[in-house]
Write an enzyme that holds these catalytic residues in place. Structure first.
Site, PDB file in Angstrom:
ATOM      1  N   CYS A   1     -12.581  -5.094   6.109  1.00  0.00           N
ATOM      2  CA  CYS A   1     -11.824  -5.710   7.198  1.00  0.00           C
ATOM      3  C   CYS A   1     -11.075  -6.920   6.660  1.00  0.00           C
ATOM      4  CB  CYS A   1     -12.759  -6.111   8.326  1.00  0.00           C
ATOM      5  SG  CYS A   1     -11.953  -7.034   9.653  1.00  0.00           S
TER       6      CYS A   1
ATOM      7  N   GLU B   1      -1.468  -1.554  -5.888  1.00  0.00           N
ATOM      8  CA  GLU B   1      -2.706  -0.937  -6.335  1.00  0.00           C
ATOM      9  C   GLU B   1      -2.393   0.117  -7.382  1.00  0.00           C
ATOM     10  OE1 GLU B   1      -6.636   1.286  -4.389  1.00  0.00           O
ATOM     11  OE2 GLU B   1      -4.843   0.923  -3.209  1.00  0.00           O
TER      12      GLU B   1
ATOM     13  N   ASP C   1      -3.311   1.322   7.130  1.00  0.00           N
ATOM     14  CA  ASP C   1      -2.395   1.076   6.024  1.00  0.00           C
ATOM     15  C   ASP C   1      -2.062  -0.407   5.884  1.00  0.00           C
ATOM     16  OD1 ASP C   1      -2.323   3.810   5.498  1.00  0.00           O
ATOM     17  OD2 ASP C   1      -0.663   4.133   6.890  1.00  0.00           O
TER      18      ASP C   1
ATOM     19  N   CYS D   1     -16.611  -7.993  13.500  1.00  0.00           N
ATOM     20  CA  CYS D   1     -15.834  -8.951  14.293  1.00  0.00           C
ATOM     21  C   CYS D   1     -15.121  -8.311  15.469  1.00  0.00           C
ATOM     22  CB  CYS D   1     -14.817  -9.666  13.406  1.00  0.00           C
ATOM     23  SG  CYS D   1     -13.527  -8.587  12.734  1.00  0.00           S
TER      24      CYS D   1
ATOM     25  N   CYS E   1     -13.465  -2.894  13.477  1.00  0.00           N
ATOM     26  CA  CYS E   1     -14.475  -3.529  12.628  1.00  0.00           C
ATOM     27  C   CYS E   1     -15.753  -3.718  13.437  1.00  0.00           C
ATOM     28  CB  CYS E   1     -13.964  -4.860  12.096  1.00  0.00           C
ATOM     29  SG  CYS E   1     -15.170  -5.765  11.089  1.00  0.00           S
TER      30      CYS E   1
ATOM     31  N   ASP F   1       0.859  -1.178   0.000  1.00  0.00           N
ATOM     32  CA  ASP F   1       0.000   0.000   0.000  1.00  0.00           C
ATOM     33  C   ASP F   1       0.895   1.227   0.000  1.00  0.00           C
ATOM     34  OD1 ASP F   1      -2.676   1.370   0.386  1.00  0.00           O
ATOM     35  OD2 ASP F   1      -1.630   2.062   2.186  1.00  0.00           O
TER      36      ASP F   1
END
Length: 413
Positions: free
Chosen positions: A330, A278, A359, A352, A349, A194
């Site tokens: 998540c 990405e 990041d 969960c 999250c 990332d």
């Protein structure tokens, strides 16, 4: 695979003059050929071919008093200038047909351009001497600073003069696939990356690489050099010297950034069998207030290095779409939690209860979106505190209790 190896060269005063003549002659032939093609287009005639242009603009022009000085340089340099124009037109028309990204139409070259280049092929009979010098026809033996050994005999050499007044010799060589594969150790690790600004790269295993910010650190030096340049009289020699100082300062920044990209990309490719990144919209981000920081990071150059090094060393490289919601999902349970502002670096999250680093979680999702089997444990996941049921909290009498998920404020499935 063809590779390009670049080395610094140090020509003498006479060799610099010979290279200047080669730069000028190549530029004149390029402009003459472009003018001939534009005249044919305006008249509605087909474009003249490279062979016809060579006979008229090189062989024939040398016999005229106006262009007799073209014979002072190697004919191969002039021929390659015509090839460059042919490639420029081909890229332009391919862009119009949608075969490649669009580029502008070929334009005339100016004698005031600060970057010049000429190319010598094997027909020019250039060679590397026994003492390690680069012998070029009608230029001489150039001193080369060999920083590494060429893997094979080069087929082409390009001499480049950059904006800072430095000279480089760029060789094109063929790489040996078997030798390249032998250089890399066997590994089964996979990684998702990332890219960002605070941290240049965050890996799916939790590693964070800080952004060096080369341009930001050199801003004061660049500012002083630019102020000195602005005070010089236009057209003077002092202004040209000041311009070279500004160009050298920018070249130092670019060289440091390129070195950082090379070291990091080689390390990532060496340690991992598969790499996923990405696809970022750099042009879109450059329209924001973060434009200087975006360009200072140099994401596109880094991803390009990762791609060609992975292809060279037999690694797998995957590029996922830019609209993949890597920061909203998540990595522990796969539930999409929705968009979040940039100042939110840690989030919990709602499904969960995992606490995630933004990041690292995105890096894990990048790898998963690319089809790589990455464990979510690298996302720095930890369970959020969940209230214990009443029957486990003490010696209180048993009462009708709600399910654990509802006690924690988590809606049931």
């Amino acid at each position: 695979m063809q590779l390009r190896y670049s080395f610094r060269v140090y020509p003498t005063a006479g060799q610099r003059a010979a290279l200047a003549r080669a730069f000028g002659c190549a530029r004149v032939v390029y402009n003459d050929a472009l003018r001939a093609r534009e005249a044919a287009r305006a008249a509605g005639l087909p474009f003249p071919r490279v062979g016809d242009l060579s006979k008229a603009l090189i062989t024939g022009a040398k016999k005229t008093p106006e262009r007799a000085w073209l014979g002072e340089v190697s004919a191969v340099v002039l021929q390659q200038s015509l090839r460059d124009l042919e490639a420029a037109y081909r890229n332009f028309f391919d862009g119009l047909k949608g075969k490649r990204p669009r580029t502008g139409a070929p334009r005339f070259k100016s004698r005031k351009d600060t970057r010049q280049a000429v190319r010598f092929t094997a027909n020019a009979r250039w060679r590397i001497t026994s003492c390690g010098k680069l012998s070029l026809p009608k230029v001489g033996d150039l001193t080369v600073k060999w920083s590494r050994t060429l893997p094979s005999t080069p087929s082409t050499v390009t001499v480049v003069k950059d904006s800072a007044g430095r000279y480089f010799a760029s060789f094109i060589v063929e790489s040996d696939p078997a030798a390249d594969l032998a250089r890399m150790p066997d590994t089964d690790h996979v990684v998702g990356i990332d890219l960002g600004l605070v941290h240049f790269a965050v890996l799916s295993d939790g590693t964070k690489i800080d952004s060096p910010r080369f341009l930001r650190r050199a801003e004061k030096k660049l500012k002083r050099a630019q102020q000195t340049l602005s005070r010089k009289e236009k057209g003077s020699k002092n202004r040209d010297k000041a311009r070279c100082k500004v160009a050298r300062a920018h070249a130092q920044v670019a060289d440091a950034r390129r070195e950082f990209h090379h070291r990091l990309s080689t390390k990532v490719v060496r340690e991992n069998q598969a790499v996923a990144v990405e696809a970022l919209s750099v042009k879109g981000l450059a329209r924001t207030r973060m434009a200087k920081s975006v360009y200072d990071a140099g994401w596109s150059a880094f991803v390009t290095m990762l791609e060609y090094k992975a292809a060279r060393y037999g690694r797998r490289f995957v590029r996922i779409g830019r609209f993949e919601p890597t920061s909203q999902v998540c990595s522990n349970c796969g539930v999409k939690d929705g968009p979040k502002p940039l100042h939110v670096r840690m989030w919990t999250c709602g499904a969960c209860g995992a606490v995630l680093d933004r990041d690292v979680n995105a890096a894990v999702n990048v790898a998963k979106a690319a089809g790589l089997a990455v464990s979510a444990c690298g996302a720095q996941v930890r369970r959020a505190p969940v209230p214990a049921p009443r029957e486990e909290a003490g010696t209180h009498p048993k009462r009708p209790t709600l399910p654990v998920r509802e006690q924690a404020g988590i809606p049931g499935l």
